[in-house]
Write a protein that holds these residues in place. Structure first.
Motif, mmCIF file in Angstrom:
data_model
loop_
_atom_site.group_PDB
_atom_site.id
_atom_site.type_symbol
_atom_site.label_atom_id
_atom_site.label_comp_id
_atom_site.label_asym_id
_atom_site.label_seq_id
_atom_site.Cartn_x
_atom_site.Cartn_y
_atom_site.Cartn_z
ATOM 1 N N PHE B 44 0.832 -1.201 0.000
ATOM 2 C CA PHE B 44 0.000 0.000 0.000
ATOM 3 C C PHE B 44 0.867 1.251 0.000
ATOM 4 N N LYS B 45 0.350 2.320 -0.586
ATOM 5 C CA LYS B 45 1.118 3.565 -0.690
ATOM 6 C C LYS B 45 1.444 4.148 0.677
ATOM 7 N N ASN B 46 0.534 3.967 1.647
ATOM 8 C CA ASN B 46 0.786 4.538 2.972
ATOM 9 C C ASN B 46 1.556 3.597 3.890
ATOM 10 N N SER B 47 2.029 2.474 3.348
ATOM 11 C CA SER B 47 2.818 1.543 4.155
ATOM 12 C C SER B 47 4.275 1.993 4.184
ATOM 13 N N ASN B 48 4.862 1.985 5.382
ATOM 14 C CA ASN B 48 6.242 2.464 5.517
ATOM 15 C C ASN B 48 7.248 1.349 5.775
ATOM 16 N N ILE B 49 6.781 0.102 5.860
ATOM 17 C CA ILE B 49 7.735 -0.949 6.224
ATOM 18 C C ILE B 49 8.696 -1.226 5.074
ATOM 19 N N SER B 50 9.908 -1.619 5.431
ATOM 20 C CA SER B 50 10.917 -1.904 4.415
ATOM 21 C C SER B 50 10.690 -3.289 3.829
ATOM 22 N N THR B 51 10.705 -3.367 2.507
ATOM 23 C CA THR B 51 10.477 -4.677 1.870
ATOM 24 C C THR B 51 11.716 -5.570 1.969
ATOM 25 N N ASN B 79 6.879 -5.642 -11.009
ATOM 26 C CA ASN B 79 5.770 -5.367 -11.928
ATOM 27 C C ASN B 79 5.427 -3.882 -11.990
ATOM 28 N N GLY B 80 6.075 -3.102 -11.130
ATOM 29 C CA GLY B 80 5.810 -1.677 -11.012
ATOM 30 C C GLY B 80 6.260 -1.256 -9.625
ATOM 31 N N PRO B 81 6.210 0.049 -9.311
ATOM 32 C CA PRO B 81 6.613 0.486 -7.977
ATOM 33 C C PRO B 81 5.766 -0.189 -6.898
ATOM 34 N N LYS B 82 6.429 -0.838 -5.970
ATOM 35 C CA LYS B 82 5.764 -1.549 -4.865
ATOM 36 C C LYS B 82 4.753 -2.581 -5.372
ATOM 37 N N ASN B 83 5.087 -3.216 -6.449
ATOM 38 C CA ASN B 83 4.164 -4.162 -7.084
ATOM 39 C C ASN B 83 4.969 -5.330 -7.665
ATOM 40 N N TRP B 84 4.669 -6.549 -7.231
ATOM 41 C CA TRP B 84 5.445 -7.703 -7.656
ATOM 42 C C TRP B 84 4.520 -8.845 -8.080
ATOM 43 N N LEU B 85 5.046 -9.697 -8.944
ATOM 44 C CA LEU B 85 4.329 -10.904 -9.353
ATOM 45 C C LEU B 85 5.189 -12.091 -8.941
ATOM 46 N N LEU B 86 4.672 -12.883 -8.043
ATOM 47 C CA LEU B 86 5.413 -14.055 -7.588
ATOM 48 C C LEU B 86 4.946 -15.281 -8.361
ATOM 49 N N VAL B 87 5.900 -16.027 -8.901
ATOM 50 C CA VAL B 87 5.576 -17.235 -9.664
ATOM 51 C C VAL B 87 6.359 -18.382 -9.044
ATOM 52 N N SER B 88 5.651 -19.411 -8.655
ATOM 53 C CA SER B 88 6.346 -20.492 -7.963
ATOM 54 C C SER B 88 5.739 -21.835 -8.307
ATOM 55 N N SER B 89 6.596 -22.865 -8.310
ATOM 56 C CA SER B 89 6.077 -24.219 -8.490
ATOM 57 C C SER B 89 5.684 -24.816 -7.144
ATOM 58 N N LYS B 95 0.516 -19.838 1.776
ATOM 59 C CA LYS B 95 0.326 -19.697 3.235
ATOM 60 C C LYS B 95 1.435 -18.829 3.804
ATOM 61 N N ASN B 96 2.658 -19.108 3.375
ATOM 62 C CA ASN B 96 3.827 -18.335 3.821
ATOM 63 C C ASN B 96 3.677 -16.848 3.446
ATOM 64 N N ILE B 97 3.208 -16.599 2.219
ATOM 65 C CA ILE B 97 3.069 -15.210 1.747
ATOM 66 C C ILE B 97 2.033 -14.469 2.595
ATOM 67 N N SER B 98 0.919 -15.131 2.857
ATOM 68 C CA SER B 98 -0.143 -14.497 3.640
ATOM 69 C C SER B 98 0.329 -14.155 5.049
ATOM 70 N N LEU B 99 1.225 -15.011 5.596
ATOM 71 C CA LEU B 99 1.741 -14.741 6.937
ATOM 72 C C LEU B 99 2.791 -13.633 6.912
ATOM 73 N N THR B 100 3.637 -13.649 5.884
ATOM 74 C CA THR B 100 4.748 -12.688 5.806
ATOM 75 C C THR B 100 4.265 -11.291 5.430
ATOM 76 N N CYS B 101 3.385 -11.234 4.441
ATOM 77 C CA CYS B 101 2.898 -9.930 3.976
ATOM 78 C C CYS B 101 1.598 -9.612 4.710
ATOM 79 N N LYS B 102 1.712 -8.835 5.758
ATOM 80 C CA LYS B 102 0.550 -8.520 6.610
ATOM 81 C C LYS B 102 -0.495 -7.708 5.818
#
Lengths: 90, 195
Positions: B44-51, B79-89, B95-102
């Motif tokens: 989010f634009k108003n998020s200040n946490i470091s990626t 994919n753009g500023p503060k925007n990523w596309l994760l591709v995984s097999s 589950k990990n992503i949902s826990l890590t990315c609040k």
């Protein structure tokens, strides 16, 4: 083909962008009383300038960000591009 | 429930176009990649946490244009500023992503079934892309990704390898068949094998 330097992605073809109108229009301050004429100017009335002009473009097939582009409307030469939140220095 | 892949109706095995007398990497190999986990992550634009502190399968979210961070199973495309596309097999990674990315800082969207994925491998893979896209592929290096157009269809290119070229193309599922026809039509002059 016209090329536009996206401040996020770099030099890209104009095909990837979508035009978004005049970038110099400022919305009237919230809560401030303004005349119908001022509101009309903000919403509808635009100058059709010949020469250098700041415009909004969206990199719709790239990073999807809105950007500001300084373009000559007569020659299509592009002089400068800025991120949407960067101020134009006139 | 059995899942129908995006290109199930159009992608058939065989050799097509000018394939005769072509061997190895001179013959293009076109395949549909299925069963991948595809997740869009937007800060989010108003998020200040470091990626940099985000750890997904040992990978960070880097806000650098063209950048792809990757390991054996997972690739994270800018994919753009503060925007990523994760591709995984690794399908369990969601589950990990949902826990890590609040959810207070990130929007995480599972796009696994809304993308068509085409993989092209061979010496002429980039030549095929040049025929329909306005992007200057001369500047694209191994492990770079871009969003652009192919015959006016918005698509994402992930360059997995450059010797020989191996690219993955992502398009909206509804445009998948159209993109597939454009790609295979452009590949005819080089000859291609469907896998």
């Amino acid at each position: 083909m016209l090329y536009i330097k996206c401040p996020h992605c770099g030099m890209r073809s104009q095909n990837e962008f979508s035009y978004g109108g005049d970038a110099t229009i400022k919305r009237p301050e919230l809560g401030k009383e303004i005349s119908d004429q001022d509101w009309d100017n903000f919403v509808y009335n635009r100058k059709s300038l010949r020469g250098k002009h700041w415009e909004l473009w969206q990199h719709i097939s790239g990073c999807r960000q809105w950007i500001k582009v300084e373009r000559d409307t007569a020659t299509h030469e592009i002089f400068n591009t800025l991120k949407a939140n960067e101020e134009i220095s006139l | 429930m059995s899942l129908i892949s995006a290109l199930a109706k159009v992608h058939h095995p065989g050799q097509f176009g000018d394939f005769e007398d072509k061997k190895g990497d001179d013959l293009l190999k076109i395949s549909e990649k299925k069963n991948l986990l595809i997740v869009q992550i937007v800060q989010f634009k108003n998020s200040n946490i470091s990626t940099d502190s985000i750890d997904i399968d040992g990978l960070n979210l880097k806000d650098t244009p063209l950048n792809v961070t990757f390991n054996k199973n997972t690739r994270i495309l800018w994919n753009g500023p503060k925007n990523w596309l994760l591709v995984s097999s690794n399908k369990d990674l969601i589950k990990n992503i949902s826990l890590t990315c609040k959810e207070t800082d990130f929007a995480v969207t599972d796009l696994s079934h809304s993308r068509a994925v085409i993989e092209i491998e061979g010496n002429y893979a980039i030549e095929v892309l040049k025929k329909g896209s306005p992007f200057n592929f001369g500047v694209l290096k191994k492990n770079n990704s871009i969003n652009s157009l192919y015959n006016n269809i918005t698509f994402t290119v992930d360059l997995l390898n450059d010797k020989p070229f191996k690219v993955r193309l992502f398009a909206l599922r509804s445009f998948g068949e159209s993109l597939y026809h454009s790609i295979t039509d452009s590949s005819l002059e080089f000859g291609y094998e469907n896998k």
